[in-house]
Design a protein around this motif. Structure first.
Motif, PDB file in Angstrom:
ATOM      1  N   SER A 197      12.735  40.607  13.711  1.00 13.04           N
ATOM      2  CA  SER A 197      12.802  39.596  14.772  1.00 13.04           C
ATOM      3  C   SER A 197      11.782  39.979  15.823  1.00 13.04           C
ATOM      4  N   LYS A 198      11.509  39.074  16.716  1.00 12.39           N
ATOM      5  CA  LYS A 198      10.571  39.351  17.802  1.00 12.39           C
ATOM      6  C   LYS A 198      11.083  40.498  18.656  1.00 12.39           C
ATOM      7  N   LYS A 199      12.365  40.514  18.924  1.00 11.07           N
ATOM      8  CA  LYS A 199      12.972  41.551  19.749  1.00 11.07           C
ATOM      9  C   LYS A 199      12.890  42.919  19.072  1.00 11.07           C
ATOM     10  N   ILE A 200      13.145  42.946  17.769  1.00  3.44           N
ATOM     11  CA  ILE A 200      13.084  44.220  17.032  1.00  3.44           C
ATOM     12  C   ILE A 200      11.665  44.779  17.047  1.00  3.44           C
ATOM     13  N   ILE A 263       3.583  39.451  18.546  1.00  2.00           N
ATOM     14  CA  ILE A 263       4.678  39.153  19.475  1.00  2.00           C
ATOM     15  C   ILE A 263       4.352  37.915  20.315  1.00  2.00           C
ATOM     16  N   TYR A 264       3.117  37.848  20.802  1.00  4.64           N
ATOM     17  CA  TYR A 264       2.703  36.735  21.666  1.00  4.64           C
ATOM     18  C   TYR A 264       2.740  35.404  20.923  1.00  4.64           C
ATOM     19  N   PHE A 265       2.312  35.427  19.659  1.00  7.11           N
ATOM     20  CA  PHE A 265       2.265  34.196  18.866  1.00  7.11           C
ATOM     21  C   PHE A 265       3.405  34.147  17.840  1.00  7.11           C
ATOM     22  N   TRP A 266       4.514  34.756  18.173  1.00  6.79           N
ATOM     23  CA  TRP A 266       5.631  34.840  17.242  1.00  6.79           C
ATOM     24  C   TRP A 266       6.066  33.468  16.732  1.00  6.79           C
ATOM     25  N   ASP A 267       6.012  32.467  17.592  1.00 10.06           N
ATOM     26  CA  ASP A 267       6.465  31.131  17.191  1.00 10.06           C
ATOM     27  C   ASP A 267       5.534  30.493  16.170  1.00 10.06           C
ATOM     28  N   MET A 279       4.996  40.918   5.716  1.00  9.20           N
ATOM     29  CA  MET A 279       3.862  41.444   6.470  1.00  9.20           C
ATOM     30  C   MET A 279       4.321  42.055   7.796  1.00  9.20           C
ATOM     31  N   VAL A 280       5.284  41.415   8.447  1.00  6.82           N
ATOM     32  CA  VAL A 280       5.822  41.963   9.694  1.00  6.82           C
ATOM     33  C   VAL A 280       6.611  43.248   9.410  1.00  6.82           C
ATOM     34  N   GLN A 281       7.320  43.283   8.299  1.00 13.15           N
ATOM     35  CA  GLN A 281       8.056  44.499   7.919  1.00 13.15           C
ATOM     36  C   GLN A 281       7.103  45.667   7.695  1.00 13.15           C
ATOM     37  N   PHE A 282       5.970  45.386   7.063  1.00 11.99           N
ATOM     38  CA  PHE A 282       4.963  46.436   6.875  1.00 11.99           C
ATOM     39  C   PHE A 282       4.359  46.864   8.212  1.00 11.99           C
ATOM     40  N   LEU A 283       4.196  45.919   9.129  1.00  8.33           N
ATOM     41  CA  LEU A 283       3.693  46.259  10.455  1.00  8.33           C
ATOM     42  C   LEU A 283       4.656  47.207  11.171  1.00  8.33           C
ATOM     43  N   LEU A 284       5.948  46.988  10.982  1.00 11.03           N
ATOM     44  CA  LEU A 284       6.955  47.883  11.547  1.00 11.03           C
ATOM     45  C   LEU A 284       6.832  49.294  10.962  1.00 11.03           C
ATOM     46  N   VAL A 285       6.471  49.386   9.695  1.00  6.05           N
ATOM     47  CA  VAL A 285       6.278  50.699   9.053  1.00  6.05           C
ATOM     48  C   VAL A 285       5.037  51.397   9.618  1.00  6.05           C
TER      49      VAL A 285
END
Length: 377
Positions: A197-200, A263-267, A279-285
């Motif tokens: 999520s954006k918050k996570i 985050i800025y363009f999350w929508d 892709m976001v999950q990999f970014l978290l890694v």
């Protein structure tokens, strides 16, 4: 340098042509990349000659297969993975010399890379420009074993997205027999279960910022040496447990710029789409790799498997923004700047890499074509 610049501009040009012409331009750009990686002559420092020695003194295909399936060693070089040696022996048996081997490896690499990327996004140009900055020189000029496994991994991303673990893990085993460090990609299948999520993303990014300052206190020598002992090749891999060649602050800042943009363009992203979510999950890694774990050589290698998420996430943001309703004028102007600024930064980064690597040894590109050398024995 002119050959790198020409290839870079040609690949970036594919972003600005009409859709019905794009594939033709992309294929031509791909041929330029194969030219650079596949016909290079005496480039990449000592690794070029090390791999030449491995190729020339390699055991026969039969002996390597016997070693893989029975463990009986008849002249097989145990310092290298049997899958990589098998590729060497097959190419050699087909009548190619070392120059031919380098060319075939490049063709295999770019075929897997292109097919893998096109399954995820249709904006090959943006990904290829990031690739030329971040991955091309090290992973196709120097560490060609790692390069092959990166391309196969990117091709295999479709199997994570489509929830086909058997096919994905089969590719992982192939990678493992080419380069043992690719053991890292096995658990990446389970990244699809990371909540997003954006918050996570914002929370994780903020929490890991201060860990960059204490990265020197992180001691991973024990776990890394245990892993090395498990996979073998202790004499060749002991450097992985070193913390003297970490990830520079520049690369950490790049990661955080991408995090900020996401985050800025999350929508503009669709988290109901499995590909975008992954892709976001990999970014978290990547966040802990560029902060808490950034002092360790092992992670400077492992980050290369995931780095293309930068460009892929930006392609989703840019594409969605074209079709979406942009109510804010400032946001529209900001998004229009994202692609050209990203391309310029990648270009500057590529030029800087060429200038500083090994005292500028890559500055003057040389090709077997310039010397009329054959690819056959």
């Amino acid at each position: 340098m002119p050959y790198y610049l020409l290839t870079y501009f040609f690949n970036s040009f594919s972003l600005y042509v009409k859709k019905d012409q794009r594939k033709f331009v992309e294929i031509l750009g791909l041929m330029f990349l194969i030219f650079l990686s596949g016909t290079r002559y005496c480039l990449a420092g000592s690794d070029y000659y090390v791999y030449e020695g491995v190729f020339n003194r390699n055991a026969s295909t039969v002996n390597i297969l016997k070693y893989i399936f029975t463990g009986v060693n008849n002249g097989v070089n145990i310092n290298y993975e049997p899958g990589f040696l098998l590729l060497n022996s097959v190419v050699k048996a087909l009548g190619f010399n070392y120059h031919g081997f380098i060319l075939i490896v490049a063709i295999i690499f770019y075929t897997f890379l292109y097919c893998g990327v096109k399954k995820i996004t249709d904006q090959w140009g943006l990904v290829s420009c990031l690739f030329m900055y971040k991955l091309m020189f090290y992973n196709t000029f120097i560490s060609i074993r790692q390069g092959l496994t990166i391309a196969i991994f990117i091709f295999g991303l479709r199997y994570i997205i489509e929830k086909k673990p058997i096919k994905y893990f089969l590719l992982c085993f192939i990678c493992y027999y080419i380069h043992r460090a690719s053991l890292f990609i096995f658990p990446l299948y389970f990244c699809r279960y990371i909540p997003v999520s954006k918050k996570i993303l914002k929370t994780v990014a903020i929490l890991f910022i201060p860990t960059w300052f204490i990265r020197g206190a992180v001691n991973l020598e024990g776990p890394i040496m245990s892993t090395i002992s498990f996979i073998g090749f202790e004499s060749k891999s002991e450097g992985w447990a070193s913390s003297i060649e970490g990830i520079s602050l520049i690369h950490t800042l790049e990661c955080y710029i991408i995090v900020f943009l996401v985050i800025y363009f999350w929508d503009k992203l669709d988290m109901t789409d499995n590909t975008q979510k992954m892709m976001v999950q990999f970014l978290l890694v990547l966040i802990p790799i560029f902060t808490l774990l950034s002092n360790w050589i092992l992670f400077t290698r492992l980050k290369d498997y995931l780095i293309i998420v930068y460009a892929i996430l930006l392609t989703y943001i840019i594409t969605r923004s074209r079709t979406g309703d942009l109510n804010r004028v400032k946001e529209m102007k900001f998004i229009k700047l994202v692609r050209p600024v990203f391309l310029m930064c990648c270009l500057v980064g590529m030029i800087r890499y060429v200038l500083v690597f090994d005292g500028g040894v890559l500055m003057k590109f040389d090709s077997i074509l310039f010397h009329f050398l054959s690819i056959f024995n």
